[in-house]
Write a protein that holds these residues in place. Structure first.
Motif, PDB file in Angstrom:
ATOM      1  N   ILE A 183      -0.798  -0.179   0.734  1.00 17.01           N
ATOM      2  CA  ILE A 183      -2.250  -0.062   0.727  1.00 17.01           C
ATOM      3  C   ILE A 183      -2.760  -0.624   2.040  1.00 17.01           C
ATOM      4  O   ILE A 183      -2.606  -1.803   2.319  1.00 17.01           O
ATOM      5  CB  ILE A 183      -2.867  -0.834  -0.460  1.00 17.01           C
ATOM      6  N   SER A 184      -3.392   0.211   2.847  1.00 19.99           N
ATOM      7  CA  SER A 184      -3.853  -0.241   4.160  1.00 19.99           C
ATOM      8  C   SER A 184      -5.364  -0.233   4.289  1.00 19.99           C
ATOM      9  O   SER A 184      -5.885  -0.553   5.350  1.00 19.99           O
ATOM     10  CB  SER A 184      -3.238   0.602   5.262  1.00 19.99           C
ATOM     11  N   ALA A 185      -6.082   0.114   3.250  1.00 19.60           N
ATOM     12  CA  ALA A 185      -7.536   0.228   3.317  1.00 19.60           C
ATOM     13  C   ALA A 185      -8.231  -1.123   3.244  1.00 19.60           C
ATOM     14  O   ALA A 185      -9.436  -1.198   3.374  1.00 19.60           O
ATOM     15  CB  ALA A 185      -8.046   1.127   2.196  1.00 19.60           C
ATOM     16  N   LEU A 186      -7.509  -2.208   3.059  1.00 18.45           N
ATOM     17  CA  LEU A 186      -8.136  -3.525   2.965  1.00 18.45           C
ATOM     18  C   LEU A 186      -8.419  -4.077   4.319  1.00 18.45           C
ATOM     19  O   LEU A 186      -7.736  -3.907   5.252  1.00 18.45           O
ATOM     20  CB  LEU A 186      -7.233  -4.495   2.196  1.00 18.45           C
ATOM     21  N   LEU A 194       0.344  -8.626   0.044  1.00 18.94           N
ATOM     22  CA  LEU A 194       0.850  -7.850  -1.092  1.00 18.94           C
ATOM     23  C   LEU A 194       0.347  -6.407  -1.038  1.00 18.94           C
ATOM     24  O   LEU A 194       1.098  -5.474  -1.368  1.00 18.94           O
ATOM     25  CB  LEU A 194       0.441  -8.512  -2.410  1.00 18.94           C
ATOM     26  N   ALA A 195      -0.897  -6.215  -0.625  1.00 20.43           N
ATOM     27  CA  ALA A 195      -1.429  -4.853  -0.520  1.00 20.43           C
ATOM     28  C   ALA A 195      -0.663  -4.053   0.537  1.00 20.43           C
ATOM     29  O   ALA A 195      -0.286  -2.908   0.313  1.00 20.43           O
ATOM     30  CB  ALA A 195      -2.925  -4.905  -0.168  1.00 20.43           C
ATOM     31  N   ARG A 196      -0.431  -4.687   1.674  1.00 16.88           N
ATOM     32  CA  ARG A 196       0.316  -3.992   2.730  1.00 16.88           C
ATOM     33  C   ARG A 196       1.742  -3.683   2.274  1.00 16.88           C
ATOM     34  O   ARG A 196       2.273  -2.629   2.588  1.00 16.88           O
ATOM     35  CB  ARG A 196       0.313  -4.817   4.004  1.00 16.88           C
ATOM     36  N   ALA A 197       2.370  -4.601   1.550  1.00 13.07           N
ATOM     37  CA  ALA A 197       3.723  -4.367   1.047  1.00 13.07           C
ATOM     38  C   ALA A 197       3.751  -3.204   0.053  1.00 13.07           C
ATOM     39  O   ALA A 197       4.757  -2.512  -0.055  1.00 13.07           O
ATOM     40  CB  ALA A 197       4.261  -5.637   0.384  1.00 13.07           C
ATOM     41  N   ALA A 198       2.634  -2.986  -0.639  1.00 11.12           N
ATOM     42  CA  ALA A 198       2.524  -1.888  -1.595  1.00 11.12           C
ATOM     43  C   ALA A 198       2.067  -0.596  -0.931  1.00 11.12           C
ATOM     44  O   ALA A 198       1.863   0.415  -1.603  1.00 11.12           O
ATOM     45  CB  ALA A 198       1.564  -2.266  -2.709  1.00 11.12           C
TER      46      ALA A 198
END
Length: 86
Positions: free
Chosen positions: A83-86, A77-81
């Motif tokens: 957000i790549s810092a995870l 979900l983060a990547r889809a949004a």
């Protein structure tokens, strides 16, 4: 959620899920899983199949599997949004 993994006392570090290739030969698959084991991650992802998780009891193995699935969903979900810092 990382603290769901046995022996993990902090969420302030990264964790990596080993990914191994699938095989119809169970001895070969077992050898790949054993070779990929990481003491900080009680699970492996078998490409094209799913996750294998283990623990000292069925309940602990289930908790590890649930943590892997939940963390994988958060990452997706983060990547889809974007957000790549995870």
């Amino acid at each position: 959620m990382q603290k769901a993994f046995a022996g993990t006392t902090t969420h302030e570090r990264g964790c990596r899920l080993p990914v191994i290739d699938n095989s119809q030969d169970m001895a070969e698959l077992a050898a790949r899983a054993i070779a990929a084991r990481n003491p900080e991650m009680p699970a492996v992802l078998v490409r094209g199949h799913g996750v294998y998780a283990w623990g000292r009891s069925p309940a602990e193995a289930g908790r590890h599997l649930e943590a892997v699935e939940w963390l994988s969903r958060v990452l997706l979900l983060a990547r889809a949004a974007g957000i790549s810092a995870l």
